[in-house]
Every structure is written in structure tokens, then in C-alpha cells.
Design a protein around this motif. Structure first.
Motif, PDB file in Angstrom:
ATOM      1  N   LYS A 150      28.723  50.552  25.645  1.00  0.00           N
ATOM      2  CA  LYS A 150      28.722  49.294  26.387  1.00  0.00           C
ATOM      3  C   LYS A 150      30.146  48.742  26.405  1.00  0.00           C
ATOM      4  CE  LYS A 150      23.904  48.112  25.488  1.00  0.00           C
ATOM      5  NZ  LYS A 150      22.943  47.093  24.999  1.00  0.00           N
ATOM      6  N   LEU A 151      30.601  48.393  27.589  1.00  0.00           N
ATOM      7  CA  LEU A 151      31.970  47.931  27.771  1.00  0.00           C
ATOM      8  C   LEU A 151      32.002  46.456  28.159  1.00  0.00           C
ATOM      9  CD1 LEU A 151      33.402  50.949  29.826  1.00  0.00           C
ATOM     10  CD2 LEU A 151      33.677  50.534  27.374  1.00  0.00           C
ATOM     11  N   LYS A 152      33.003  45.778  27.644  1.00  0.00           N
ATOM     12  CA  LYS A 152      33.224  44.384  28.037  1.00  0.00           C
ATOM     13  C   LYS A 152      34.025  44.380  29.344  1.00  0.00           C
ATOM     14  CE  LYS A 152      33.378  42.799  23.246  1.00  0.00           C
ATOM     15  NZ  LYS A 152      34.236  42.212  22.186  1.00  0.00           N
ATOM     16  N   ILE A 153      33.526  43.659  30.321  1.00  0.00           N
ATOM     17  CA  ILE A 153      34.179  43.589  31.624  1.00  0.00           C
ATOM     18  C   ILE A 153      34.478  42.125  31.944  1.00  0.00           C
ATOM     19  CG2 ILE A 153      34.024  44.181  34.070  1.00  0.00           C
ATOM     20  CD1 ILE A 153      33.896  46.640  32.314  1.00  0.00           C
ATOM     21  N   GLN A 154      35.694  41.890  32.406  1.00  0.00           N
ATOM     22  CA  GLN A 154      36.071  40.541  32.809  1.00  0.00           C
ATOM     23  C   GLN A 154      36.048  40.457  34.341  1.00  0.00           C
ATOM     24  OE1 GLN A 154      36.374  38.784  30.144  1.00  0.00           O
ATOM     25  NE2 GLN A 154      36.768  36.758  31.043  1.00  0.00           N
ATOM     26  N   VAL A 155      35.264  39.491  34.870  1.00  0.00           N
ATOM     27  CA  VAL A 155      35.137  39.317  36.321  1.00  0.00           C
ATOM     28  C   VAL A 155      35.457  37.866  36.680  1.00  0.00           C
ATOM     29  CG1 VAL A 155      33.425  41.150  36.546  1.00  0.00           C
ATOM     30  CG2 VAL A 155      32.663  38.793  36.124  1.00  0.00           C
ATOM     31  N   GLN A 156      35.569  37.651  38.006  1.00  0.00           N
ATOM     32  CA  GLN A 156      35.911  36.294  38.457  1.00  0.00           C
ATOM     33  C   GLN A 156      34.758  35.313  38.213  1.00  0.00           C
ATOM     34  OE1 GLN A 156      37.323  33.999  42.584  1.00  0.00           O
ATOM     35  NE2 GLN A 156      37.156  36.226  42.545  1.00  0.00           N
ATOM     36  N   LEU A 198      24.982  37.948  41.519  1.00  0.00           N
ATOM     37  CA  LEU A 198      26.015  38.831  42.062  1.00  0.00           C
ATOM     38  C   LEU A 198      27.282  38.745  41.202  1.00  0.00           C
ATOM     39  CD1 LEU A 198      25.718  38.109  45.902  1.00  0.00           C
ATOM     40  CD2 LEU A 198      24.919  40.127  44.671  1.00  0.00           C
ATOM     41  N   ILE A 199      27.814  39.910  40.871  1.00  0.00           N
ATOM     42  CA  ILE A 199      29.098  39.966  40.137  1.00  0.00           C
ATOM     43  C   ILE A 199      30.218  39.844  41.156  1.00  0.00           C
ATOM     44  CG2 ILE A 199      30.594  41.416  38.720  1.00  0.00           C
ATOM     45  CD1 ILE A 199      27.987  42.716  37.619  1.00  0.00           C
ATOM     46  N   ILE A 200      31.094  38.880  40.923  1.00  0.00           N
ATOM     47  CA  ILE A 200      32.218  38.631  41.824  1.00  0.00           C
ATOM     48  C   ILE A 200      33.488  39.140  41.147  1.00  0.00           C
ATOM     49  CG2 ILE A 200      33.415  36.963  43.254  1.00  0.00           C
ATOM     50  CD1 ILE A 200      30.394  37.182  43.825  1.00  0.00           C
ATOM     51  N   PRO A 201      34.089  40.211  41.643  1.00  0.00           N
ATOM     52  CA  PRO A 201      35.317  40.718  41.007  1.00  0.00           C
ATOM     53  C   PRO A 201      36.507  39.848  41.377  1.00  0.00           C
ATOM     54  CG  PRO A 201      34.802  42.029  42.938  1.00  0.00           C
ATOM     55  CD  PRO A 201      33.666  41.041  42.792  1.00  0.00           C
ATOM     56  N   PHE A 202      37.630  40.112  40.686  1.00  0.00           N
ATOM     57  CA  PHE A 202      38.867  39.388  41.015  1.00  0.00           C
ATOM     58  C   PHE A 202      39.352  39.797  42.384  1.00  0.00           C
ATOM     59  CE2 PHE A 202      38.957  39.347  36.316  1.00  0.00           C
ATOM     60  CZ  PHE A 202      39.065  37.975  36.118  1.00  0.00           C
TER      61      PHE A 202
END
Length: 206
Positions: A150-156, A198-202
Motif C-alpha cells: 500500500k502506497l501513500k499518494i498525495q493528490v490535489q 473522484l480523485i483529483i490529481p495535481f
């Protein structure tokens, strides 16, 4: 009556001796010998001083000294491998990945479970992140395994779909492309349901 002819007195016979002459000759010889010895000593000392002042450095000695110094270098070089063999080989330390704080990137943090066929590079591209950034967010992860890692992901942001929130509207709201939102959410169709997150990326790659 005294004799007419007085008697002749006994005359002391003169002794003829060669001793004075011999002594004189011996003295003369001694003087000559001393003069000769003194002359030899003086001539030897002067020749020795001349030799000392006229010493010429032998070039062959210098060449041999130089050759010795040159020949010593390869020996020292040959000793180096032996020293290296004697020293225990150090195991290469694993390079520590520099950690990146979530606060420095901003936005929100989500958790992504690695799926089959995914790599760090493909996951970073999905969320518009650089591979180095993804590694920095997960410094303790060295090997990823499908369904386990499992990875930590930073998104907007994480947007909850409301009435009338089509992907085009959501994209314009966060200043990102519709394709970027579809890629981040693994969508193949331009469709979203009400209440869906919804995941909003940078907007730009970080």
C-alpha cells in the motif's frame, strides 16, 4: 852527573778511533730520514686535501638512486591489492531515499493498493507525480507486491460528485484536464455517478 843526552819522555800513543765518524754518519742519516718522512707526510696531506676539494659526484650513484625510487613504486602498487584482500569487503549500503513530507506538496493524502502489472513509475504517472516524489512519500518501501503493498499518494483533492457534476465541470473547477481525472480514477468512460468520490490529481506534475 846528568846524562849528556836527556832521555826522551814516553809519548802517549794517540789512539786512532772511528767512533766519532760513525756517530756523525748516524746522525746525518737520522736527519735525512726525518726530513724524508716529514716531506712524505706533507705531500700526503696536501694530496688528500686536494682530493677532498676536487670530489666529483658520481652520476652512476644518482642514476641508481633514481632507479631504486622508481622501482619502489610498482612494489607499493603491488602491495595495494594485498591490503585490499586483507580488508573485509564492506557490503554496499542501501541508498536511503529522501523522505518527502505531505505538507510540502499540499493537497490530500490517499492510499493506493498496488494492482497486478503496476510499477512505481506507472503509479506515479497515474496520479501526475514524479517517481522520485512517490518514492519520497514511501521511503520504507523497496519492493512492491500486487495486492499487498500500500502506497501513500498525495493528490490535489478528493471530490464527491454532486448533482450536475459531470467530469468536464469537475475538471474546470480544479483546473485540471478531464483526461487527468479519468486516468487518476482508472475510468474508461466520461461518466460519473452521484455520490462517487473522484480523485483529483495535481494540475502540474510534482
Amino acid at each position: 852527573m846528568e846524562d849528556e843526552f836527556p832521555k826522551k819522555r814516553n809519548i802517549r800513543p794517540t789512539e786512532k778511533s772511528n767512533l766519532p765518524i760513525v756517530t756523525l754518519l748516524v746522525l746525518v742519516l737520522l736527519v735525512l730520514a726525518m726530513l724524508y718522512v716529514g716531506y712524505e707526510y706533507i705531500s700526503d696531506s696536501s694530496s688528500n686535501s686536494g682530493e677532498l676539494t676536487s670530489v666529483v659526484v658520481d652520476s652512476t650513484l644518482e642514476e641508481s638512486a633514481v632507479s631504486e625510487t622508481i622501482s619502489d613504486e610498482p612494489e607499493a602498487a603491488e602491495d595495494e591489492p594485498e591490503k585490499k584482500k586483507a580488508e573485509p569487503e564492506k557490503k554496499p549500503e542501501k541508498e536511503k531515499k529522501p523522505a518527502i513530507s505531505a505538507s510540502s506538496l499540499g493537497g490530500e493524502q490517499i492510499t493506493h493498493t498496488v494492482q497486478s502489472g503496476e510499477t512505481l513509475s506507472s503509479i506515479a504517472s497515474r496520479y501526475n507525480l514524479q517517481t522520485e516524489t512517490l518514492q519520497g512519500l514511501n521511503p520504507s518501501v523497496s519492493d512492491i507486491k500486487s495486492g499487498i503493498t500500500k502506497l501513500k499518494i498525495q493528490v490535489q483533492a478528493v471530490h464527491t460528485v454532486g448533482p450536475g457534476d459531470v467530469l468536464r465541470v469537475v475538471a474546470s473547477k480544479y483546473n485540471v484536464s478531464k483526461e487527468a481525472i479519468m486516468k487518476a480514477n482508472a475510468k474508461t468512460r466520461d461518466f460519473s455517478e452521484r455520490g462517487e468520490k473522484l480523485i483529483i490529481p495535481f494540475s502540474n506534475r510534482r
